[in-house]
Design a protein around this motif. Sequence first.
Motif, mmCIF file in Angstrom:
data_model
loop_
_atom_site.group_PDB
_atom_site.id
_atom_site.type_symbol
_atom_site.label_atom_id
_atom_site.label_comp_id
_atom_site.label_asym_id
_atom_site.label_seq_id
_atom_site.Cartn_x
_atom_site.Cartn_y
_atom_site.Cartn_z
ATOM 1 N N TRP A 88 0.848 -1.199 0.000
ATOM 2 C CA TRP A 88 0.000 0.000 0.000
ATOM 3 C C TRP A 88 0.881 1.245 0.000
ATOM 4 C CZ3 TRP A 88 0.384 3.186 4.361
ATOM 5 C CH2 TRP A 88 0.992 2.596 5.479
ATOM 6 N N GLU A 89 0.331 2.329 -0.529
ATOM 7 C CA GLU A 89 1.079 3.573 -0.679
ATOM 8 C C GLU A 89 0.840 4.466 0.541
ATOM 9 O OE1 GLU A 89 1.875 6.819 -4.224
ATOM 10 O OE2 GLU A 89 -0.170 6.138 -3.874
ATOM 11 N N ASN A 90 1.944 4.865 1.205
ATOM 12 C CA ASN A 90 1.806 5.708 2.388
ATOM 13 C C ASN A 90 1.740 7.187 1.995
ATOM 14 O OD1 ASN A 90 4.449 6.578 1.894
ATOM 15 N ND2 ASN A 90 5.342 5.114 3.320
ATOM 16 N N ASP A 91 1.669 8.058 3.029
ATOM 17 C CA ASP A 91 1.506 9.490 2.767
ATOM 18 C C ASP A 91 2.683 10.085 2.002
ATOM 19 O OD1 ASP A 91 -0.927 9.522 4.026
ATOM 20 O OD2 ASP A 91 -0.102 10.019 5.987
ATOM 21 N N GLY A 92 3.874 9.493 2.153
ATOM 22 C CA GLY A 92 5.044 10.010 1.466
ATOM 23 C C GLY A 92 5.209 9.496 0.045
ATOM 24 N N GLY A 93 4.262 8.682 -0.424
ATOM 25 C CA GLY A 93 4.349 8.138 -1.773
ATOM 26 C C GLY A 93 5.166 6.865 -1.874
ATOM 27 N N ALA A 94 5.677 6.353 -0.734
ATOM 28 C CA ALA A 94 6.450 5.108 -0.745
ATOM 29 C C ALA A 94 5.507 3.910 -0.585
ATOM 30 C CB ALA A 94 7.489 5.118 0.376
ATOM 31 N N ARG A 111 -13.351 6.747 5.350
ATOM 32 C CA ARG A 111 -13.587 6.720 3.900
ATOM 33 C C ARG A 111 -12.375 7.166 3.099
ATOM 34 N NH1 ARG A 111 -17.563 3.290 3.006
ATOM 35 N NH2 ARG A 111 -19.043 3.461 4.710
ATOM 36 N N ARG A 112 -11.231 7.212 3.712
ATOM 37 C CA ARG A 112 -10.024 7.609 2.989
ATOM 38 C C ARG A 112 -9.504 6.419 2.193
ATOM 39 N NH1 ARG A 112 -4.472 10.319 5.471
ATOM 40 N NH2 ARG A 112 -3.388 10.512 3.498
ATOM 41 N N ARG A 113 -9.092 6.691 0.966
ATOM 42 C CA ARG A 113 -8.573 5.643 0.093
ATOM 43 C C ARG A 113 -7.074 5.797 -0.124
ATOM 44 N NH1 ARG A 113 -12.055 2.584 -3.578
ATOM 45 N NH2 ARG A 113 -14.238 2.978 -3.076
ATOM 46 N N ARG A 114 -6.430 4.663 -0.280
ATOM 47 C CA ARG A 114 -5.014 4.611 -0.651
ATOM 48 C C ARG A 114 -4.849 3.621 -1.792
ATOM 49 N NH1 ARG A 114 -1.657 6.739 3.347
ATOM 50 N NH2 ARG A 114 -2.577 6.997 5.412
ATOM 51 N N ARG A 115 -3.832 3.860 -2.590
ATOM 52 C CA ARG A 115 -3.549 2.922 -3.677
ATOM 53 C C ARG A 115 -2.877 1.669 -3.127
ATOM 54 N NH1 ARG A 115 -0.334 5.203 -8.545
ATOM 55 N NH2 ARG A 115 1.047 5.989 -6.909
ATOM 56 N N LEU A 116 -3.078 0.545 -3.787
ATOM 57 C CA LEU A 116 -2.323 -0.653 -3.478
ATOM 58 C C LEU A 116 -1.884 -1.307 -4.781
ATOM 59 C CD1 LEU A 116 -4.427 -3.764 -2.560
ATOM 60 C CD2 LEU A 116 -5.559 -1.673 -3.243
ATOM 61 N N ARG A 117 -0.911 -2.173 -4.674
ATOM 62 C CA ARG A 117 -0.394 -2.823 -5.877
ATOM 63 C C ARG A 117 0.036 -4.245 -5.556
ATOM 64 N NH1 ARG A 117 5.570 0.047 -6.949
ATOM 65 N NH2 ARG A 117 6.661 -0.889 -5.177
ATOM 66 N N ARG A 118 0.084 -5.046 -6.596
ATOM 67 C CA ARG A 118 0.521 -6.441 -6.507
ATOM 68 C C ARG A 118 1.824 -6.557 -7.285
ATOM 69 N NH1 ARG A 118 -0.466 -10.899 -9.992
ATOM 70 N NH2 ARG A 118 -0.534 -12.918 -8.918
ATOM 71 N N ARG A 119 2.874 -6.961 -6.587
ATOM 72 C CA ARG A 119 4.203 -6.980 -7.201
ATOM 73 C C ARG A 119 4.773 -8.392 -7.162
ATOM 74 N NH1 ARG A 119 9.239 -6.259 -5.097
ATOM 75 N NH2 ARG A 119 8.371 -5.735 -3.041
ATOM 76 N N LEU A 120 5.418 -8.779 -8.261
ATOM 77 C CA LEU A 120 6.057 -10.091 -8.343
ATOM 78 C C LEU A 120 7.517 -9.953 -7.943
ATOM 79 C CD1 LEU A 120 5.446 -13.018 -9.091
ATOM 80 C CD2 LEU A 120 6.277 -12.538 -11.393
#
Length: 619
Positions: A111-117, A164-173
């Motif tokens: 998941w993407e934190n507030d700092g974009g990491a 109701r705050r959303r964050r991006r998530l990703r699936r990485r290999l």
Amino acid sequence: MSRPGQGVMMPVNGLGFPPQNVARVVVWEWLNEHNRWRPYTATVCHHIENVLKEDARGSVVLGQVDSQLVPYIIDLQSMHQFRQDTGTMRPVRRNFYDPSSAPGKGIVWEWENDGGAWTAYDMDICITIQNAYEKQHPWLDLSSLGFCYLIYFNSMSQMNRQTRRRRRLRRRLDLAYPLTVGSIPKSQSWPVGASSGQPCSCQQCLLVNSTRAASNAILASQRRKAPPAAPPPLPPPGGPPGTHAVRPSATFAGTALWAAPAACPTEPAQPPGAPPRSPSALSGAPAPGQNNLNRPGPQRATSVSARASIPPGVPALPVKNLNGTGPVHPALAGMTGILLCAAGLPVCLTRAPKPILHPPPVSKSDVKPVPGVPGVCRKTKKKHLKKSKNPEDVVRRYMQKVKNPPDEDCTICMERLVTASGYEGVLRHKGVRPELVGRLGRCGHMYHLLCLVAMYSNGNKDGSLQCPTCKAIYGEKTGTQPPGKMEFHLIPHSLPGFADTQTIRIVYDIPTGIQGPEHPNPGKKFTARGFPRHCYLPNNEKGRKVLRLLITAWERRLIFTIGTSNTTGESDTVVWNEIHHKTEFGSNLTGHGYPDASYLDNVLAELTAQGVSEATAKA
């Protein structure tokens, strides 16, 4: 949604092992300050397993495979991770999972934190997400794992059910975690603290033994605290053992440990920076002229007198509890010096600076009102929820019906807008058919009406609605802050970065109480740790603007809420609610102080996200 099985850890003398002839994926994990077991990366786990095969009693230098983990060493005998520059020790464990699960396939969910990491989820959460993803579920509820988050796979996002705050998530290999079959041979088991003979006095042996001595001191302290009639109980699954104080160890009292190392006939000297001879420890001898602040008696005096000769640019690393006032024994400070010297690092150990949380004492006559802000105090009482119209009427107030919806997804239920809502069969509301679609008035985003009714019914039900896509707020948003008092005034002191400006001090005070119907556990007691809480703003135009908006946010009950503390892990307690405050007065060691050039702009953006703008602020 069912919860998939988790990994099972079976410890023997600190090391887990899988059943005989059963393949398992090995994941090494460490216990963080929030009592969560955090996995090491697959690369680090492969490195640890390789060291384990060579020497199950050795130490693992994590910096050999990950440059970000240079300060860390794992002692396999005591199953603790040691950080060289601070003396911090944390438990580690060896956990096992099914080869067909996410770690066996090298799949990492982040998941993407507030700092974009990007931050990896805990392993049990990662496996749960991957199982739902493989079964093509449109969404996943993580409440069964103790988290109030919903995962939406179509939009690859994570939503907080409360805010109701959303964050991006990703699936990485990534690299697959190591695979093991069978159990560890009995020859690799050992009693804690057992001695295998007289060690040599080379720097490498000195490093390993000093790390192990402090680990054994922790375990000895645990044994002394445990009841004599029964062994200490195992920690609950996923739960941490208690915090243990490190007591004095005789290992550190002897002069042999501190004496200059004698030549080792089997270990020729190696220059600093050369590759380590063994994965069990860092190697290399300290260069002549380096500081030796860790040596006792005359040697230490000589070192102190020669401190001025330390070359320019040599970093001064802080060491926690150098005076022994905290849970880490002063011996750890000495051990840190041995570790650094053994690695050939020219480092001068210093005491860690402490954050300056409060200003100098201020007399009552020096406290003044804030210019342009009437009053010095705001109180909130326990307000009952607004008796607004039913959820359907609230949703219809802000939406326009769409006769021919586009063929795209509803980002709430992840079903197509041209089909029925995914909440069909879950909610039944008169006049709201599952195929009805509406468009929000200002932002124009479209959803199933039934989905918005479900979202509203799961929130604070205060008559406001927030678009789940762009966060636009319709109506006046209110929160679930418990009753309390907010004071604000000027003090005649300056913040770092605002030398010519006085300081606005805000004091929040919320007492303990009973949770209301809008809280997670109505009727249950909640705690209020750390109150009164002091926060600081510069007394300039923008600082006073922030204060006025914070007063509005306080009156709308948006500053605090009741939930689980990210610091202590305590549930049913008062926590901050998405609006950051500066709680350090004269420093910024924890990131909650000044100077911080972007703070005022950032907090204004956070207030806007909560529906608090200058146009709605009350004088």
